[in-house]
Design a protein around this motif. Structure first.
Motif, PDB file in Angstrom:
ATOM      1  N   UNK A  52       9.092   3.075  -5.131  1.00 21.74           N
ATOM      2  CA  UNK A  52       9.112   4.400  -4.496  1.00 21.74           C
ATOM      3  C   UNK A  52       7.899   5.246  -4.873  1.00 21.74           C
ATOM      4  N   UNK A  53       7.454   5.135  -6.114  1.00 25.68           N
ATOM      5  CA  UNK A  53       6.289   5.907  -6.554  1.00 25.68           C
ATOM      6  C   UNK A  53       5.026   5.468  -5.814  1.00 25.68           C
ATOM      7  N   UNK A  54       4.899   4.160  -5.606  1.00 22.49           N
ATOM      8  CA  UNK A  54       3.726   3.642  -4.888  1.00 22.49           C
ATOM      9  C   UNK A  54       3.749   4.050  -3.417  1.00 22.49           C
ATOM     10  N   UNK A  55       4.935   4.065  -2.819  1.00 20.85           N
ATOM     11  CA  UNK A  55       5.040   4.463  -1.424  1.00 20.85           C
ATOM     12  C   UNK A  55       4.615   5.919  -1.258  1.00 20.85           C
ATOM     13  N   UNK A  56       4.987   6.763  -2.207  1.00 25.18           N
ATOM     14  CA  UNK A  56       4.616   8.179  -2.147  1.00 25.18           C
ATOM     15  C   UNK A  56       3.126   8.372  -2.404  1.00 25.18           C
ATOM     16  N   UNK A  57       2.592   7.609  -3.368  1.00 25.58           N
ATOM     17  CA  UNK A  57       1.176   7.761  -3.717  1.00 25.58           C
ATOM     18  C   UNK A  57       0.257   7.121  -2.697  1.00 25.58           C
ATOM     19  N   UNK A  58       0.707   6.029  -2.071  1.00 21.41           N
ATOM     20  CA  UNK A  58      -0.122   5.345  -1.079  1.00 21.41           C
ATOM     21  C   UNK A  58      -0.333   3.884  -1.413  1.00 21.41           C
ATOM     22  N   UNK A  59      -0.086   3.020  -0.467  1.00 23.78           N
ATOM     23  CA  UNK A  59      -0.240   1.575  -0.627  1.00 23.78           C
ATOM     24  C   UNK A  59      -1.491   1.132   0.132  1.00 23.78           C
ATOM     25  N   UNK A  60      -2.348   0.317  -0.484  1.00 19.67           N
ATOM     26  CA  UNK A  60      -3.574  -0.111   0.215  1.00 19.67           C
ATOM     27  C   UNK A  60      -3.272  -0.893   1.488  1.00 19.67           C
ATOM     28  N   UNK A  61      -4.013  -0.602   2.537  1.00 18.36           N
ATOM     29  CA  UNK A  61      -3.936  -1.344   3.794  1.00 18.36           C
ATOM     30  C   UNK A  61      -4.940  -2.495   3.759  1.00 18.36           C
ATOM     31  N   UNK A  62      -4.761  -3.527   4.561  1.00 24.52           N
ATOM     32  CA  UNK A  62      -5.759  -4.612   4.605  1.00 24.52           C
ATOM     33  C   UNK A  62      -7.142  -4.068   4.949  1.00 24.52           C
ATOM     34  N   UNK A  63      -8.170  -4.695   4.365  1.00 23.33           N
ATOM     35  CA  UNK A  63      -9.541  -4.251   4.610  1.00 23.33           C
ATOM     36  C   UNK A  63      -9.893  -4.401   6.082  1.00 23.33           C
ATOM     37  N   UNK A  64     -10.617  -3.405   6.611  1.00 20.32           N
ATOM     38  CA  UNK A  64     -10.966  -3.421   8.039  1.00 20.32           C
ATOM     39  C   UNK A  64     -12.464  -3.518   8.283  1.00 20.32           C
ATOM     40  N   UNK A  65     -13.278  -3.629   7.238  1.00 24.02           N
ATOM     41  CA  UNK A  65     -14.712  -3.799   7.470  1.00 24.02           C
ATOM     42  C   UNK A  65     -15.290  -4.820   6.499  1.00 24.02           C
ATOM     43  N   UNK A  96       7.128  -3.672   1.617  1.00 26.69           N
ATOM     44  CA  UNK A  96       8.280  -4.460   1.162  1.00 26.69           C
ATOM     45  C   UNK A  96       8.292  -4.751  -0.343  1.00 26.69           C
ATOM     46  N   UNK A  97       7.138  -4.856  -0.994  1.00 27.30           N
ATOM     47  CA  UNK A  97       7.100  -5.191  -2.422  1.00 27.30           C
ATOM     48  C   UNK A  97       6.561  -4.040  -3.262  1.00 27.30           C
ATOM     49  N   UNK A  98       6.831  -2.814  -2.841  1.00 32.86           N
ATOM     50  CA  UNK A  98       6.290  -1.649  -3.542  1.00 32.86           C
ATOM     51  C   UNK A  98       7.419  -0.786  -4.088  1.00 32.86           C
TER      52      UNK A  98
END
Length: 460
Positions: free
Chosen positions: A71-84, A67-69
């Motif tokens: 178009x360039x960031x969406x294509x490059x990849x947005x960090x997901x919440x940490x899982x470990x 929601x706060x990214x």
């Protein structure tokens, strides 16, 4: 992570419909959503069906991430919440797979599956040596992808608790010979009408709460009340007592039906799961116990019967009448069972309607169970092998005080395109609840319907 350790998971549409929050299930690896998947979710979200809710939930989950990214960031990849604990996290991106056309397309055709496979093949080449994995529950799509040259194709297994259905808990343990020959010291305690036997831990292995214990000699039949490092407490039931049970005129035909009927009639158990082949008596025992508990004993106020309807009839709107009348074609097994239970009455049809009114039997669709709070009722979920884990969770979380849930199903008769015996919701809850003090599970071994049904089950 090193490139040879990092993975890129490409998710098919059915993964997000099966588990809308699946994007968070891939640990520190990257997740990629093809544009075709978003289009399919958009087409599904407005349907008047249960699956549309999952599509909308998946879209909301993706919107929350992006929601706060830009178009360039969406294509490059947005960090997901940490899982470990170390803070490692992957990224999620959207891939414009429409750009893969002409010579770039390995699989011809405009079908959505082909577009997603072409995207995976393109990324496999572009991102080497990073491992690119297509995740789909569509078996045919997995075959097509492998045939087209995709090296890594997987099913979604995050909610899969067993790898082989043969290892699914049966709900009972059969001991060779006499149990008491294997036991040294025994402490017996009388609790009202019940006898509790306390034996040393280690005599019986891999126990879980409410598991039934049978020995070959037919001398002992019991249920595990508790198990620890030092001792095991067994409720002594006895073969003869189990076989002498009655519920609405029905008696067990074998010891497995005896175990099932004991679990069904025990008001301290909130959840009873019955599995087994067709004709083993699952529905008959469940309905007989429900009528006995509601009408004769007055422990519950009503019986709610539900099952998953086929996808073509999810809205059940094309059938005439009320919701109960619409559900009757899908719940014919229940009405057939009621007819069997009252077939010897002088006026069977009148008895049937009287009992349905007396027990307040209601037929409901799984799709309309969301949002309800069910109090003081017996809920029978028939054909539950066709439900996903999330659908069963939806129903189980509807149960309020004084409600008993009965799930019955045959894992050899799954009708869903995206479920197998190991990924069925019934398998999932059997494993999840097998050590829960308020539940019991019984695999009904043996077909008692007829010799024709028995031969068909074994040889077809």
């Amino acid at each position: 992570m090193a490139p040879d350790e990092k993975k890129v998971y490409i998710l098919d549409t059915n993964i997000l419909l099966h588990e809308p929050l699946a994007i968070y299930s891939f640990d520190e690896h990257d997740v990629l959503i093809p544009m075709t998947v978003l289009e399919e979710l958009d087409n599904i979200k407005d349907r008047r069906s249960d699956i549309s809710r999952d599509a909308r939930a998946a879209i909301r989950a993706l919107d929350e991430v992006f929601k706060n990214t830009s178009p360039e960031e969406i294509t490059a990849g947005v960090p997901l919440p940490s899982t470990d604990l170390e803070g490692n996290r992957g990224h999620i991106s959207i891939f414009a797979d429409h750009e893969i056309k002409g010579e770039l397309a390995h699989v011809p055709g405009s079908e959505a599956d082909n577009k997603i496979i072409n995207a995976a093949l393109h990324l496999q080449k572009e991102k080497a040596p990073t491992k690119v994995v297509l995740v789909t529950k569509d078996i045919n799509m997995r075959l097509k992808a492998k045939g087209a040259g995709l090296r890594h194709v997987e099913d979604y297994r995050t909610d899969q608790l067993v790898d082989d259905i043969r290892y699914l808990a049966k709900g009972y343990q059969e001991v060779e010979g006499r149990l008491w020959d294997k036991v040294g010291k025994v402490e017996s305690e009388t609790q009202g009408r019940d006898t509790v036997q306390t034996i040393a831990a280690g005599v019986l292995e891999n126990l879980y709460t409410n598991e039934y214990i049978l020995d070959d000699s037919h001398e002992f039949a019991g249920r595990v009340l508790s198990h620890g490092d030092k001792e095991v407490k067994l409720l002594d039931l006895g073969f003869d007592r189990l076989m002498a049970q009655h519920a609405w005129g029905i008696s067990p035909k074998n010891i497995y039906q005896g175990l099932a009927l004991h679990a069904l009639m025990d008001p301290s158990l909130d959840l009873v799961m019955l599995t087994g082949p067709a004709g083993s008596g699952k529905t008959l025992l469940a309905m007989a116990a429900a009528l006995e508990l509601v009408i004769e004993r007055g422990l519950y106020d009503k019986v709610i019967v539900t099952r998953n309807t086929p996808e073509i009839a999810e809205s059940i709107g094309f059938l005439p009448g009320t919701e109960e009348e619409k559900m009757l074609p899908w719940l014919a097994a229940i009405t057939d069972t009621l007819e069997v239970l009252h077939g010897s009455d002088a006026h069977p049809s009148g008895s049937l309607q009287y009992i349905m009114d007396k027990a307040n039997i209601q037929f409901k669709s799984v799709n309309f169970m969301r949002g309800r709070s069910i109090q003081n009722a017996i809920v029978l979920i028939d054909e539950s092998q066709n439900l996903t884990a999330s659908q069963l969770k939806t129903i189980l979380t509807r149960c309020g005080e004084g409600t008993k849930m009965i799930c019955s199903g045959n894992l050899a008769q799954i009708d869903s395109n995206y479920l197998s015996p190991v990924t069925s919701g019934l398998t999932y809850i059997v494993e999840r609840f097998k050590d829960f003090p308020g539940s019991a599970n019984v695999y009904l071994d043996g077909v008692v319907r007829s010799r024709l049904a028995s031969f068909a089950e074994e040889n077809l």
